[in-house]
Design a protein around this motif. Structure first.
Motif, PDB file in Angstrom:
ATOM      1  N   ARG A  38       0.853  -1.194   0.000  1.00  0.00           N
ATOM      2  CA  ARG A  38       0.000   0.000   0.000  1.00  0.00           C
ATOM      3  C   ARG A  38       0.884   1.238   0.000  1.00  0.00           C
ATOM      4  NH1 ARG A  38      -5.006  -1.947   2.168  1.00  0.00           N
ATOM      5  NH2 ARG A  38      -5.089  -4.074   1.403  1.00  0.00           N
ATOM      6  N   VAL A  39       0.440   2.263  -0.726  1.00  0.00           N
ATOM      7  CA  VAL A  39       1.170   3.530  -0.785  1.00  0.00           C
ATOM      8  C   VAL A  39       0.221   4.653  -0.389  1.00  0.00           C
ATOM      9  CG1 VAL A  39       2.425   5.155  -2.256  1.00  0.00           C
ATOM     10  CG2 VAL A  39       2.688   2.681  -2.620  1.00  0.00           C
ATOM     11  N   LEU A  72       4.986   5.524   2.759  1.00  0.00           N
ATOM     12  CA  LEU A  72       4.517   6.898   2.943  1.00  0.00           C
ATOM     13  C   LEU A  72       5.280   7.785   1.979  1.00  0.00           C
ATOM     14  CD1 LEU A  72       2.922   9.089   4.446  1.00  0.00           C
ATOM     15  CD2 LEU A  72       4.756   9.110   6.168  1.00  0.00           C
ATOM     16  N   ASP A  73       4.607   8.257   0.946  1.00  0.00           N
ATOM     17  CA  ASP A  73       5.230   9.083  -0.094  1.00  0.00           C
ATOM     18  C   ASP A  73       5.045  10.555   0.255  1.00  0.00           C
ATOM     19  OD1 ASP A  73       6.167  10.347  -2.351  1.00  0.00           O
ATOM     20  OD2 ASP A  73       4.626   9.535  -3.685  1.00  0.00           O
ATOM     21  N   LEU A  74       6.132  11.190   0.675  1.00  0.00           N
ATOM     22  CA  LEU A  74       6.115  12.610   1.041  1.00  0.00           C
ATOM     23  C   LEU A  74       6.802  13.474  -0.009  1.00  0.00           C
ATOM     24  CD1 LEU A  74       7.041  12.230   4.825  1.00  0.00           C
ATOM     25  CD2 LEU A  74       4.758  12.441   3.802  1.00  0.00           C
ATOM     26  N   GLY A 104       9.527   5.118   3.707  1.00  0.00           N
ATOM     27  CA  GLY A 104       9.202   6.481   3.335  1.00  0.00           C
ATOM     28  C   GLY A 104       9.835   6.882   2.023  1.00  0.00           C
ATOM     29  N   VAL A 105       9.221   7.872   1.369  1.00  0.00           N
ATOM     30  CA  VAL A 105       9.747   8.438   0.128  1.00  0.00           C
ATOM     31  C   VAL A 105       9.861   9.937   0.317  1.00  0.00           C
ATOM     32  CG1 VAL A 105       9.303   8.845  -2.335  1.00  0.00           C
ATOM     33  CG2 VAL A 105       8.762   6.618  -1.307  1.00  0.00           C
ATOM     34  N   THR A 106      11.067  10.463   0.099  1.00  0.00           N
ATOM     35  CA  THR A 106      11.308  11.894   0.255  1.00  0.00           C
ATOM     36  C   THR A 106      11.243  12.649  -1.064  1.00  0.00           C
ATOM     37  OG1 THR A 106      13.696  11.602  -0.026  1.00  0.00           O
ATOM     38  CG2 THR A 106      12.836  11.537   2.236  1.00  0.00           C
ATOM     39  N   TRP A 128      14.297   5.211   3.949  1.00  0.00           N
ATOM     40  CA  TRP A 128      13.783   6.256   3.071  1.00  0.00           C
ATOM     41  C   TRP A 128      14.343   6.064   1.675  1.00  0.00           C
ATOM     42  CZ3 TRP A 128      10.037   9.525   4.593  1.00  0.00           C
ATOM     43  CH2 TRP A 128       9.788   9.599   5.965  1.00  0.00           C
ATOM     44  N   PHE A 129      13.513   6.364   0.682  1.00  0.00           N
ATOM     45  CA  PHE A 129      13.885   6.206  -0.717  1.00  0.00           C
ATOM     46  C   PHE A 129      13.550   7.496  -1.459  1.00  0.00           C
ATOM     47  CE2 PHE A 129      13.037   2.138   1.140  1.00  0.00           C
ATOM     48  CZ  PHE A 129      14.019   1.311   0.630  1.00  0.00           C
TER      49      PHE A 129
END
Length: 141
Positions: A38-39, A72-74, A104-106, A128-129
């Motif tokens: 899930r994203v 979690l795409d931020l 996480g995605v930064t 984080w990616f």
């Protein structure tokens, strides 16, 4: 996500704020690129009320029966206050308790997110990616 009309699984989340702040707004986009993954994509500015809404959605995604990995795409976040950072910590605790993986995605060059994460050591708490495909490419624990 930025400026586009809401379609599909995007949800418009409005929160109330008090003077002198105007009404704030974040856009939340949920997707399931494959079974068990899930994203949660977030666009806008994350402060107290927005963080509460994000944590509620993360909690629901992490508790989904088939969820193994939640990302979690931020990458579309323009501001992330301390409440946003705290949300990530709380979500990681929930993921650990449930035996799930949270990543996480930064974004590639989003200093509004990557800088506070690095400065607070949150990059030691979860992986984080720079992109969603990178974060979802493997499911290592």
């Amino acid at each position: 996500m930025g400026g586009e009309p809401l379609t599909g699984s995007q949800q418009d989340v409005r929160t109330e704020t008090s003077w002198p702040q105007p009404e704030s707004r974040i856009l939340v986009d949920e997707s399931e690129p494959r079974s068990g993954v899930r994203v949660l994509g977030v666009a806008g500015e994350i402060d107290r009320l927005e963080a509460e809404a994000i944590l509620a959605r993360l909690d629901a995604l992490l508790r989904a029966p088939d969820a193994r990995l939640v990302v979690l795409d931020l990458s579309a976040v323009r501001f992330m206050g301390s409440h946003g950072l705290t949300t990530v910590v709380h979500a990681q605790r929930i993921a650990t308790a449930l035996g799930r993986t949270l990543r996480g995605v930064t974004g590639a060059a989003n200093r509004a997110v990557s800088r506070p994460i690095t400065m607070t050591g949150l990059d030691w708490v979860i992986d984080w990616f720079t992109s969603v495909p990178e974060a979802t490419s493997t499911e290592r624990p």
